[in-house]
Design a protein around this motif. Structure first.
Motif, PDB file in Angstrom:
ATOM      1  N   THR A   1       2.196   0.584   4.643  1.00 26.00           N
ATOM      2  CA  THR A   1       1.520  -0.717   4.621  1.00 26.00           C
ATOM      3  C   THR A   1       0.018  -0.609   4.824  1.00 26.00           C
ATOM      4  OG1 THR A   1       1.950  -0.995   6.989  1.00 26.00           O
ATOM      5  CG2 THR A   1       3.586  -1.879   5.449  1.00 26.00           C
ATOM      6  N   ALA A   2      -0.445   0.525   5.344  1.00 25.28           N
ATOM      7  CA  ALA A   2      -1.865   0.785   5.575  1.00 25.28           C
ATOM      8  C   ALA A   2      -2.011   2.289   5.738  1.00 25.28           C
ATOM      9  CB  ALA A   2      -2.360   0.048   6.813  1.00 25.28           C
TER      10      ALA A   2
ATOM     11  N   ARG B   1       6.119   1.165   7.573  1.00 27.52           N
ATOM     12  CA  ARG B   1       7.083   0.161   8.033  1.00 27.52           C
ATOM     13  C   ARG B   1       8.474   0.544   7.542  1.00 27.52           C
ATOM     14  NH1 ARG B   1       9.198  -5.077   6.385  1.00 27.52           N
ATOM     15  NH2 ARG B   1       9.488  -6.391   8.243  1.00 27.52           N
ATOM     16  N   TYR B   2       9.402   0.670   8.496  1.00 30.21           N
ATOM     17  CA  TYR B   2      10.788   1.029   8.210  1.00 30.21           C
ATOM     18  C   TYR B   2      11.664  -0.214   8.339  1.00 30.21           C
ATOM     19  CZ  TYR B   2       9.503   5.971   8.659  1.00 30.21           C
ATOM     20  OH  TYR B   2       8.943   7.213   8.500  1.00 30.21           O
TER      21      TYR B   2
ATOM     22  N   TYR C   1      10.712  -1.806  12.021  1.00 26.19           N
ATOM     23  CA  TYR C   1       9.762  -1.276  12.994  1.00 26.19           C
ATOM     24  C   TYR C   1       8.655  -0.534  12.253  1.00 26.19           C
ATOM     25  CZ  TYR C   1      12.496   2.981  12.196  1.00 26.19           C
ATOM     26  OH  TYR C   1      13.152   4.044  11.617  1.00 26.19           O
ATOM     27  N   THR C   2       7.539  -0.329  12.946  1.00 27.87           N
ATOM     28  CA  THR C   2       6.363   0.309  12.357  1.00 27.87           C
ATOM     29  C   THR C   2       6.013   1.560  13.140  1.00 27.87           C
ATOM     30  OG1 THR C   2       5.497  -1.811  11.591  1.00 27.87           O
ATOM     31  CG2 THR C   2       3.933   0.019  11.755  1.00 27.87           C
TER      32      THR C   2
END
Length: 274
Positions: free
Chosen positions: A147-148, A153-154, A227-228
């Motif tokens: 994402t960045a 992100r999972y 989660y991230t």
């Protein structure tokens, strides 16, 4: 021959025959009564999903708590000593469908399966407790997107659940618990339904938590969890060079072989020149 004509020897044989028949009846009744009380009873199921922080695989450890009656102790011990028994075999032995993989990915595979039934711990005059423990690795339990820069992100894939099916969808069995262990550094983004353990913090989030648990009969039909993980700069550099190495590995091997060949030829030519 009437009763008056029976000799003492014949009378003794008749008495012995009656006693043998009575003994056989008692033995048969005892065996039948023992079989009536020979049983196994699953008392608890614990499923733990250990998520991976570098890929979409997960290791699953499942523990079935089992009451073993006294009349089943010998059968259990014999089955436990048989190293080639499968989960299907244990289903037939304990007359339950619970010994199975409760985390299965339709798009993935199962590997590294191990099965370890424990010894029975006798707790009362009627029997004791044993544990059937098995573990395996499931692929594609999560999906991941960057994402960045260095931020991933999972999202948990709820189609991997293989629990009790009801009219409204899947739910946890009565007497069961689902645990999800997060990778180090993971930050929970979304979770539904809210876990039974732990309680959220004052901000309503689950920051700094490494374990989430749901208890019996929790509905799983609308389960969502994400989660991230923010990758460190060092990890990013190491992953970059690992990717370069994986891309050029055949070429590197070829260079090594050529260098070894040059050294061998050099040594051979120098030896021949002497």
């Amino acid at each position: 021959m009437n009763r008056d004509e029976i000799t003492p020897v014949q009378g003794g044989l008749l008495v012995m025959k009656k006693r043998i028949m009575l003994l056989m009846f008692v033995l048969t009744a005892s065996i039948s009564l023992g079989n009536a009380f020979a049983y196994y009873n699953v008392t608890f199921l614990n499923t733990t999903v250990i998520l991976n922080g570098s890929n979409t695989d997960a290791k699953v450890i499942e523990t079935i708590s089992l009451f073993v009656s006294n009349s089943s102790l010998q059968q259990y011990s014999t089955s436990r000593a048989a190293y080639n028994l499968t989960l299907s075999d244990w289903q037939n032995i304990i007359k339950s469908q619970l010994p199975t993989e409760h985390i299965l990915s339709p798009q993935g595979s199962v590997s590294d399966f191990t099965l370890l039934p424990s010894a029975v711990v006798v707790q009362s005059a009627s029997g004791g407790t044993a544990y059937i423990i098995y573990s395996y690795v499931v692929s594609n339990v999560t999906s991941v997107n960057e994402t960045a820069p260095r931020k991933f992100r999972y999202v948990f894939n709820d189609s991997v659940f293989n629990f009790e099916h009801t009219a409204s969808g899947q739910q946890l069995f009565q007497g069961s618990r689902l645990n999800i262990v997060l990778p180090p550094g993971a930050v929970v983004d979304t979770v539904y339904p809210l876990p039974d353990y732990p309680s959220p913090n004052l901000l309503g989030s689950y920051s700094n938590q490494s374990l989430l648990s749901w208890y019996a009969q929790e509905p799983l039909s609308k389960f969502s969890f994400s989660y991230t993980i923010t990758q460190s700069l060092q990890s990013e550099v190491l992953d970059y060079f690992k990717g370069v190495y994986d891309s050029y590995r055949p070429f590197i091997y070829l260079i090594i072989v050529i260098l070894i060949g040059i050294i061998v030829v050099y040594i051979y030519l120098k030896f021949m020149a002497q």
